[in-house]
Scaffold this motif. Structure first.
Motif, PDB file in Angstrom:
ATOM      1  N   VAL A   3      -1.919   8.403  -2.191  1.00 37.77           N
ATOM      2  CA  VAL A   3      -2.375   7.057  -2.663  1.00 37.77           C
ATOM      3  C   VAL A   3      -2.582   7.054  -4.266  1.00 37.77           C
ATOM      4  CG1 VAL A   3      -3.899   5.165  -2.108  1.00 37.77           C
ATOM      5  CG2 VAL A   3      -2.968   6.431  -0.209  1.00 37.77           C
TER       6      VAL A   3
ATOM      7  N   TYR B 136       0.601  -1.169   0.009  1.00 38.70           N
ATOM      8  CA  TYR B 136      -0.170   0.001   0.062  1.00 38.70           C
ATOM      9  C   TYR B 136       0.905   1.345  -0.012  1.00 38.70           C
ATOM     10  CZ  TYR B 136      -4.315   2.700   0.791  1.00 38.70           C
ATOM     11  OH  TYR B 136      -5.275   3.557   0.827  1.00 38.70           O
TER      12      TYR B 136
ATOM     13  N   GLN C  80      -4.872  10.910   0.709  1.00 36.06           N
ATOM     14  CA  GLN C  80      -5.481  10.138  -0.208  1.00 36.06           C
ATOM     15  C   GLN C  80      -5.131  10.450  -1.808  1.00 36.06           C
ATOM     16  OE1 GLN C  80      -9.663   9.751   0.728  1.00 36.06           O
ATOM     17  NE2 GLN C  80      -9.017   9.308   2.517  1.00 36.06           N
TER      18      GLN C  80
ATOM     19  N   ALA D 185      -9.874   3.004  -2.200  1.00 36.88           N
ATOM     20  CA  ALA D 185      -8.549   3.066  -1.503  1.00 36.88           C
ATOM     21  C   ALA D 185      -8.801   2.766  -0.060  1.00 36.88           C
ATOM     22  CB  ALA D 185      -7.928   4.273  -1.433  1.00 36.88           C
TER      23      ALA D 185
END
Length: 414
Positions: A355, A41, A352, A333
C-alpha cells in the motif's frame, strides 16, 4: 416437493448453510468496492505473477461470488455441493488477486463451504464446531498480552466505562487489568462450547458476549464498519445452530458417507484451519488467518511523506494525513481503507508495504518519502523492531523480506 432431511444434523446444517449464505451476501454487498477492480485503494496480490492480472478477472470472480452464494442459499441440501465449491473457489481466487479481500469472514466462509461440500452432516457438524471453538480460543490468546492491554483493550474499555461515567475514575494499572476481561470472556465461551455438558451455557455466554460487543463497536460505541456488526450477528446465529442440543429425529434414515477421498479433503481443510494459527506467534501465519482479531501486537508498515511533498497529494487523501513531531506526515492507511472500501485494513506489514509503495509511486512522492516497517510487538514488553526505508529503491528492496508478494498491482501504482 420439498426435500425431507434425513437427520437432525442435516436440519442444523441446512439452516446454518443458509445463514452463512445470507451473511456472505450481506458482507460482500457492504464491501462491494473491495471485490471490484477499483483504483481508489491499492491492491496487493498474494503472488508476484498476479501483479499484471487484468481487471476483467476481478469482475468475473465478483459475479461468480454473488451467483454462487445465491445458488448455495436456495439449492436443497443434498444438491448444494456444486454451489459450495463454486463459492469457495471464487472467493479464494479473488483473494489471491488482493490480500485485502482475505477478511476473517471470507476465510471462514471458504473453509466452511469446503467442509459442507465434502463431508456428511455428522462429520461436517463436528468439524465446524471445532473451527468455531478454535476462533474463540485463538482470538482470546492473541489478546492476552501487554500491547492489547495498552491499545485495543483500552479502546473497548473506554466505551464500557463511558456508559457508567467512570472513564477517568480508575487507575491505569486497574484499567489494564480490566482489559483482560475481553479475552477471558472469549476463552470462557470457547471452553464451554467444547464440553458437551456445558454447551447450553456456552451458547448463552456467546449470546451475551456478542450482544455486548455489538453495543461496543456499534453506533452507540465505536461505530465500526458494518461488516464487523454483520459478522458478530453471524456468530450470534451460529452458536445455537451448531451447539444447542437438538433431539434426534424419529425414523432417521442412515446417510451414506461421501467417498473417502472427498471426506479427506474436508478433514484436511479443517485440520489446516485448526493448526495453522499455531504459527502466528512465530511469524509464519498472518493475524487474521491466525484468528488474531482486534490484536494489537501485529506487524505494520507506515508511509511518511516530507512536509512539502505532502501538498502534492490529492484532496481525497488529505483527511488521512497525520502530522508528526518531526515535520513529516504519516499516511493513515487504516482510515483510508475504511473510507475508500468500507473494510478494515489487512493487519500485516507485507500488505501495508505494498500500500505504501503504491501510494508513493502513484502520487509522485516516492523520492520524498520513507517507509517504516515494524515487526510484531513483544507480547510481554510491548517493544517493536523498526526498519526505515528511504526513497523508491529502498522501498522496493523492502519487498524482498517477505515470502509472499508485497508489490502492488501495476495499474494502481502508476
Amino acid at each position: 416437493m420439498s426435500e425431507v432431511p434425513r437427520s437432525s444434523e442435516e436440519v442444523r446444517l441446512g439452516y446454518y448453510r443458509r445463514v452463512l449464505a445470507i451473511c456472505g451476501l450481506l458482507l460482500v454487498g457492504t464491501s462491494y468496492k473491495l471485490w471490484l477492480p477499483q483504483t481508489d485503494y491499492p491492491q496487493v496480490p498474494v503472488f508476484s505473477a498476479l501483479v499484471h492480472a487484468p481487471a476483467m478477472i476481478d469482475y468475473v470472480l465478483a459475479v461468480g461470488i454473488i451467483g454462487s452464494l445465491l445458488a448455495w442459499l436456495v439449492t436443497p441440501n443434498r444438491q448444494a455441493t456444486l454451489a459450495a465449491w463454486s463459492t469457495a473457489m471464487c472467493i479464494a481466487a479473488s483473494c489471491l488477486l488482493d490480500q485485502h479481500r482475505f477478511q476473517p469472514w471470507a476465510y471462514q466462509l471458504i473453509f466452511s463451504t469446503i467442509i459442507l461440500a465434502t463431508c456428511e452432516a455428522k462429520l461436517a457438524l463436528r468439524l465446524l464446531r471445532m473451527i468455531v471453538i478454535s476462533i474463540y480460543v485463538y482470538s482470546s490468546l492473541s489478546k492476552l498480552n501487554l500491547p492489547f492491554m495498552r491499545d485495543e483493550g483500552q479502546m473497548f474499555l473506554d466505551v464500557l466505562l463511558g456508559w457508567v461515567g467512570a472513564k477517568e475514575a480508575l487507575a491505569a494499572s486497574v484499567r489494564q487489568g480490566m482489559t483482560l476481561l475481553f479475552p477471558l470472556g472469549e476463552l470462557t465461551v470457547g471452553v464451554l462450547l467444547a464440553i458437551p455438558r456445558t454447551r447450553k451455557l456456552g451458547v448463552i455466554f456467546a449470546a451475551v458476549m456478542h450482544t455486548t460487543l455489538l453495543l461496543v463497536v456499534g453506533p452507540l460505541g465505536l461505530n465500526h464498519w458494518p461488516g464487523v456488526l454483520l459478522w458478530n450477528l453471524c456468530f450470534l446465529a451460529q452458536a445455537p445452530l451448531l451447539f444447542w442440543p437438538m433431539a434426534e429425529r424419529e425414523g432417521e434414515e442412515p446417510v451414506e458417507a461421501p467417498p473417502a477421498k472427498l471426506r479427506a479433503v474436508g478433514i484436511f481443510a479443517a485440520s489446516f484451519v485448526l493448526l495453522f494459527p499455531l504459527l502466528e506467534p512465530l511469524g509464519y501465519c498472518d493475524a487474521w488467518p491466525g484468528w488474531a482479531l482486534y490484536a494489537s501486537h501485529v506487524s505494520r508498515a507506515d508511509l511518511y511523506i516530507d512536509d512539502a511533498a505532502a501538498e502534492a497529494l490529492p484532496e481525497k487523501l488529505r483527511p488521512f494525513l497525520v502530522e508528526t513531531e518531526w515535520g513529516a506526515y504519516r499516511l493513515d492507511a487504516s482510515q483510508w481503507s475504511l473510507h475508500a472500501l468500507n473494510v478494515p485494513i489487512y493487519p500485516d506489514d507485507r500488505f501495508q508495504v505494498g500500500v505504501a509503495i503504491a501510494a508513493s509511486q502513484r502520487y509522485g512522492v516516492a523520492l520524498f518519502s520513507q517507509m517504516s516497517v515494524q515487526d510484531p510487538a513483544d507480547r510481554w514488553r510491548g517493544e517493536r523492531t523498526e526498519t526505515r526505508y528511504r526513497g523508491p529503491e529502498q522501498m522496493k528492496e523492502a519487498t524482498k523480506r517477505f515470502w509472499l508478494n508485497a508489490e502492488p498491482r501495476d495499474r494502481l501504482a502508476r
